[in-house]
Design a protein around this motif. Structure first.
Motif, PDB file in Angstrom:
ATOM      1  N   ALA A   1       0.908  -0.951   0.629  1.00  0.00           N
ATOM      2  CA  ALA A   1      -0.126   0.143   0.270  1.00  0.00           C
ATOM      3  C   ALA A   1       0.787   1.756  -0.313  1.00  0.00           C
ATOM      4  CB  ALA A   1      -0.580  -0.348   0.912  1.00  0.00           C
ATOM      5  N   ASP A   2       2.151   1.016  -0.277  1.00  0.00           N
ATOM      6  CA  ASP A   2       2.976   1.939  -0.406  1.00  0.00           C
ATOM      7  C   ASP A   2       2.789   2.948  -1.952  1.00  0.00           C
ATOM      8  OD1 ASP A   2       4.414   4.246   0.209  1.00  0.00           O
ATOM      9  OD2 ASP A   2       6.588   2.855   1.142  1.00  0.00           O
ATOM     10  N   ILE A   3       2.009   3.569  -1.989  1.00  0.00           N
ATOM     11  CA  ILE A   3       1.923   4.079  -2.936  1.00  0.00           C
ATOM     12  C   ILE A   3       2.659   5.404  -3.392  1.00  0.00           C
ATOM     13  CG2 ILE A   3      -0.216   5.198  -4.813  1.00  0.00           C
ATOM     14  CD1 ILE A   3      -0.876   2.643  -3.234  1.00  0.00           C
ATOM     15  N   GLY A   4       3.326   5.190  -4.556  1.00  0.00           N
ATOM     16  CA  GLY A   4       4.544   5.491  -5.311  1.00  0.00           C
ATOM     17  C   GLY A   4       5.679   5.144  -5.086  1.00  0.00           C
ATOM     18  N   LEU A   5       6.008   4.611  -3.939  1.00  0.00           N
ATOM     19  CA  LEU A   5       7.102   3.968  -3.434  1.00  0.00           C
ATOM     20  C   LEU A   5       7.532   2.637  -3.124  1.00  0.00           C
ATOM     21  CD1 LEU A   5       8.177   7.184  -1.075  1.00  0.00           C
ATOM     22  CD2 LEU A   5       9.026   6.767  -3.018  1.00  0.00           C
ATOM     23  N   ARG A   6       7.156   1.866  -4.269  1.00  0.00           N
ATOM     24  CA  ARG A   6       6.517   0.053  -4.566  1.00  0.00           C
ATOM     25  C   ARG A   6       7.877  -0.531  -3.764  1.00  0.00           C
ATOM     26  NH1 ARG A   6       4.717  -1.151  -9.830  1.00  0.00           N
ATOM     27  NH2 ARG A   6       6.662  -1.497 -11.193  1.00  0.00           N
ATOM     28  N   SER A   7       7.872  -1.475  -2.611  1.00  0.00           N
ATOM     29  CA  SER A   7       9.525  -2.288  -2.437  1.00  0.00           C
ATOM     30  C   SER A   7       9.092  -3.610  -2.512  1.00  0.00           C
ATOM     31  CB  SER A   7      10.456  -1.898  -1.034  1.00  0.00           C
ATOM     32  OG  SER A   7       9.093  -1.396  -0.146  1.00  0.00           O
ATOM     33  N   GLN A   8       7.718  -3.905  -2.273  1.00  0.00           N
ATOM     34  CA  GLN A   8       7.537  -5.481  -1.984  1.00  0.00           C
ATOM     35  C   GLN A   8       7.728  -6.182  -3.265  1.00  0.00           C
ATOM     36  OE1 GLN A   8       6.733  -7.380   0.214  1.00  0.00           O
ATOM     37  NE2 GLN A   8       6.550  -5.132   1.780  1.00  0.00           N
ATOM     38  N   ASP A   9       7.692  -6.073  -4.772  1.00  0.00           N
ATOM     39  CA  ASP A   9       8.358  -6.545  -5.316  1.00  0.00           C
ATOM     40  C   ASP A   9       9.648  -6.615  -5.650  1.00  0.00           C
ATOM     41  OD1 ASP A   9       7.770  -3.662  -5.578  1.00  0.00           O
ATOM     42  OD2 ASP A   9       8.858  -4.131  -7.789  1.00  0.00           O
ATOM     43  N   ALA A  10      10.427  -6.122  -5.362  1.00  0.00           N
ATOM     44  CA  ALA A  10      11.533  -5.514  -5.698  1.00  0.00           C
ATOM     45  C   ALA A  10      12.080  -6.720  -4.189  1.00  0.00           C
ATOM     46  CB  ALA A  10      13.003  -4.487  -5.493  1.00  0.00           C
ATOM     47  N   LEU A  11      11.805  -6.627  -3.641  1.00  0.00           N
ATOM     48  CA  LEU A  11      12.114  -7.642  -2.011  1.00  0.00           C
ATOM     49  C   LEU A  11      11.723  -9.180  -2.686  1.00  0.00           C
ATOM     50  CD1 LEU A  11      10.934  -5.552   0.684  1.00  0.00           C
ATOM     51  CD2 LEU A  11      13.243  -6.116   0.418  1.00  0.00           C
ATOM     52  N   LEU A  12      10.920  -9.597  -3.020  1.00  0.00           N
ATOM     53  CA  LEU A  12      10.633 -10.673  -3.587  1.00  0.00           C
ATOM     54  C   LEU A  12      10.986 -11.655  -4.716  1.00  0.00           C
ATOM     55  CD1 LEU A  12       6.417 -10.588  -2.542  1.00  0.00           C
ATOM     56  CD2 LEU A  12       8.207 -11.405  -1.144  1.00  0.00           C
ATOM     57  N   GLY A  13      11.442 -10.787  -5.678  1.00  0.00           N
ATOM     58  CA  GLY A  13      12.011 -10.476  -6.670  1.00  0.00           C
ATOM     59  C   GLY A  13      10.562 -10.562  -7.663  1.00  0.00           C
ATOM     60  N   MET A  14       9.952  -9.992  -7.698  1.00  0.00           N
ATOM     61  CA  MET A  14       9.080  -9.871  -9.062  1.00  0.00           C
ATOM     62  C   MET A  14       8.810  -7.962 -10.112  1.00  0.00           C
ATOM     63  SD  MET A  14       6.081 -11.178  -7.078  1.00  0.00           S
ATOM     64  CE  MET A  14       6.091 -12.854  -5.805  1.00  0.00           C
ATOM     65  N   GLU A  15       9.926  -8.036  -9.594  1.00  0.00           N
ATOM     66  CA  GLU A  15      10.359  -6.515  -9.789  1.00  0.00           C
ATOM     67  C   GLU A  15       9.578  -6.681 -11.636  1.00  0.00           C
ATOM     68  OE1 GLU A  15      14.401  -7.200  -9.361  1.00  0.00           O
ATOM     69  OE2 GLU A  15      12.514  -7.512  -9.003  1.00  0.00           O
ATOM     70  N   ASN A  16      10.465  -7.542 -12.190  1.00  0.00           N
ATOM     71  CA  ASN A  16      10.279  -7.547 -14.274  1.00  0.00           C
ATOM     72  C   ASN A  16       8.882  -8.525 -14.608  1.00  0.00           C
ATOM     73  OD1 ASN A  16      12.351  -6.121 -14.900  1.00  0.00           O
ATOM     74  ND2 ASN A  16      13.413  -8.207 -14.073  1.00  0.00           N
ATOM     75  N   ARG A  17       7.649  -8.837 -14.005  1.00  0.00           N
ATOM     76  CA  ARG A  17       6.254  -9.386 -13.462  1.00  0.00           C
ATOM     77  C   ARG A  17       5.689  -8.470 -14.027  1.00  0.00           C
ATOM     78  NH1 ARG A  17       6.264 -14.052  -9.642  1.00  0.00           N
ATOM     79  NH2 ARG A  17       4.276 -14.823 -10.881  1.00  0.00           N
ATOM     80  N   ILE A  18       5.340  -7.483 -12.801  1.00  0.00           N
ATOM     81  CA  ILE A  18       4.023  -6.566 -12.605  1.00  0.00           C
ATOM     82  C   ILE A  18       3.823  -5.855 -14.419  1.00  0.00           C
ATOM     83  CG2 ILE A  18       3.429  -4.417 -12.170  1.00  0.00           C
ATOM     84  CD1 ILE A  18       5.863  -5.134 -10.073  1.00  0.00           C
ATOM     85  N   VAL A  19       2.224  -6.560 -14.049  1.00  0.00           N
ATOM     86  CA  VAL A  19       1.103  -5.830 -15.595  1.00  0.00           C
ATOM     87  C   VAL A  19       0.418  -4.897 -14.748  1.00  0.00           C
ATOM     88  CG1 VAL A  19      -0.238  -6.445 -17.302  1.00  0.00           C
ATOM     89  CG2 VAL A  19       1.504  -7.174 -16.512  1.00  0.00           C
ATOM     90  N   TYR A  20      -0.200  -5.566 -13.582  1.00  0.00           N
ATOM     91  CA  TYR A  20      -1.114  -4.308 -12.848  1.00  0.00           C
ATOM     92  C   TYR A  20      -1.290  -3.804 -11.590  1.00  0.00           C
ATOM     93  CZ  TYR A  20      -4.139  -5.694 -16.667  1.00  0.00           C
ATOM     94  OH  TYR A  20      -4.865  -5.627 -18.742  1.00  0.00           O
ATOM     95  N   ASP A  21      -1.704  -2.796 -10.845  1.00  0.00           N
ATOM     96  CA  ASP A  21      -1.082  -3.415  -9.240  1.00  0.00           C
ATOM     97  C   ASP A  21      -2.368  -2.358  -8.650  1.00  0.00           C
ATOM     98  OD1 ASP A  21      -1.668  -0.217 -10.038  1.00  0.00           O
ATOM     99  OD2 ASP A  21       0.001   0.331 -10.521  1.00  0.00           O
ATOM    100  N   LEU A  22      -2.059  -2.136  -7.693  1.00  0.00           N
ATOM    101  CA  LEU A  22      -3.604  -1.818  -6.610  1.00  0.00           C
ATOM    102  C   LEU A  22      -4.658  -1.156  -6.887  1.00  0.00           C
ATOM    103  CD1 LEU A  22      -4.422  -2.397  -4.069  1.00  0.00           C
ATOM    104  CD2 LEU A  22      -3.092  -0.554  -3.231  1.00  0.00           C
ATOM    105  N   ILE A  23      -3.913   0.314  -7.648  1.00  0.00           N
ATOM    106  CA  ILE A  23      -4.521   1.606  -8.190  1.00  0.00           C
ATOM    107  C   ILE A  23      -5.442   0.690  -9.378  1.00  0.00           C
ATOM    108  CG2 ILE A  23      -4.948   3.557  -9.409  1.00  0.00           C
ATOM    109  CD1 ILE A  23      -4.281   3.627  -6.719  1.00  0.00           C
ATOM    110  N   ASP A  24      -4.592  -0.287 -10.175  1.00  0.00           N
ATOM    111  CA  ASP A  24      -5.642  -0.846 -11.812  1.00  0.00           C
ATOM    112  C   ASP A  24      -6.766  -1.444 -10.950  1.00  0.00           C
ATOM    113  OD1 ASP A  24      -3.724   0.196 -13.253  1.00  0.00           O
ATOM    114  OD2 ASP A  24      -2.681  -1.135 -12.852  1.00  0.00           O
ATOM    115  N   LEU A  25      -6.665  -2.217 -10.130  1.00  0.00           N
ATOM    116  CA  LEU A  25      -7.776  -2.846  -9.440  1.00  0.00           C
ATOM    117  C   LEU A  25      -9.330  -1.772  -8.776  1.00  0.00           C
ATOM    118  CD1 LEU A  25      -8.286  -5.820  -8.833  1.00  0.00           C
ATOM    119  CD2 LEU A  25      -6.820  -6.168  -6.764  1.00  0.00           C
ATOM    120  N   ALA A  26      -8.103  -0.996  -7.502  1.00  0.00           N
ATOM    121  CA  ALA A  26      -9.077   0.013  -7.349  1.00  0.00           C
ATOM    122  C   ALA A  26     -10.304   0.794  -8.428  1.00  0.00           C
ATOM    123  CB  ALA A  26      -8.558   0.879  -6.187  1.00  0.00           C
ATOM    124  N   ASN A  27      -9.576   0.869  -9.325  1.00  0.00           N
ATOM    125  CA  ASN A  27     -10.102   1.800 -10.299  1.00  0.00           C
ATOM    126  C   ASN A  27     -11.032   0.679 -11.497  1.00  0.00           C
ATOM    127  OD1 ASN A  27      -8.981   4.003  -9.701  1.00  0.00           O
ATOM    128  ND2 ASN A  27      -7.490   4.037 -10.583  1.00  0.00           N
TER     129      ASN A  27
END
Length: 272
Positions: free
Chosen positions: A39-65
């Motif tokens: 939920a750290d909008i604009g400063l995401r870090s969990q994707d890098a910590l979990l090694g998923m930074e190259n797999r993101i297509v949609y995010d929390l804002i996309d889901l909310a909208n």
């Protein structure tokens, strides 16, 4: 029954996101379905910590909208079975997330996962307040054993009290055993007493943590004392009661006293 925890901190740099990722991984390794909501909008870090930074297509804002489904936005870890991530939007601000939609998302995730961890933005601004209104069962407050971190964390407690929420549980991170013994650093118990909070866990300073981050991996995957500490916290969240190690407070054995690292005296430059 699903459990939802919001993980907060009064300031950045205390290890909140790292603790969240590794604690979630520990529970997933124990056989639970666990999702992290960044939920750290604009400063995401969990994707890098979990090694998923190259797999993101949609995010929390996309889901909310409504631009995607939860199945499209939530990613499954390739390294740890049953660990999932709903990533934050990198190019957005907290005001772009409707608090009511966040609450609905958390409710939906609770029906599909055993544990939901919300990685809150650091500080006490709008992003944190949105998460506190999202229906978490409990807030886990991460601090380091220094006056600045403690003072900042106390402001989070004040915000929660203003919202008439239950007091958070405390995780004290980056404890240095030798500095505690030399009375230069507060112990975890002392921090808990100063803040009048229940101590959930204490995590020692551990070089493996930084080395794991440099590899974009979790320290839970390595045999280290930080891993042992997080496993104890995970056990407590599951209803266990492992003993607290009380880093720096227990009396050393004879061999520990002989081989312990001496603390170098800090001398101000003006005194030379």
């Amino acid at each position: 029954m699903s459990h939802c925890y919001a993980v907060a901190s009064g300031k950045g740099g205390v290890g909140k996101s790292t603790v969240t990722a590794n604690l979630a991984a520990a529970l997933a390794q124990a056989g639970n379905r666990v999702v992290i909501v960044d939920a750290d909008i604009g400063l995401r870090s969990q994707d890098a910590l979990l090694g998923m930074e190259n797999r993101i297509v949609y995010d929390l804002i996309d889901l909310a909208n409504g631009d995607c489904s939860a199945d499209q936005a939530v990613l499954e870890s390739e390294a740890i079975s049953s660990l999932y991530l709903l990533p934050a939007a990198q190019f957005a601000r907290a005001k772009n997330l409707d608090p009511k939609k966040l609450t609905k998302i958390i409710s939906t995730l609770r029906s599909a996962y055993d544990y939901v961890f919300i990685d809150c933005p650091a500080g006490i601004e709008r992003g944190l307040r949105n998460v506190l209104n999202a229906g978490a069962d409990e807030v886990l407050l991460v601090v380091t054993p220094d006056d600045i971190s403690v003072r900042s964390a106390e402001r989070v407690v004040q915000v929660m009290e203003a919202k008439k929420l239950s007091r958070p549980c405390l995780i004290v991170n980056r404890l240095d055993v030798d500095l505690i013994r030399s009375h230069e650093m507060m112990s975890a118990r002392t921090v808990a007493e100063v803040m009048d909070l229940s101590l959930l866990g204490e995590i020692p300073e551990d070089t493996v943590v930084s080395r794991a981050m440099l590899r974009h991996s979790l320290f839970i995957a390595y045999d280290c004392e930080a891993r042992n500490a997080v496993l104890r916290i995970a056990s407590r969240l599951r209803g266990g009661s492992p003993a607290f190690p009380m880093y720096g407070c227990k009396k050393q054995s004879f061999l520990q006293r002989i081989f312990s690292r001496s603390v170098k005296e800090v001398i101000p430059l003006d005194d030379h």
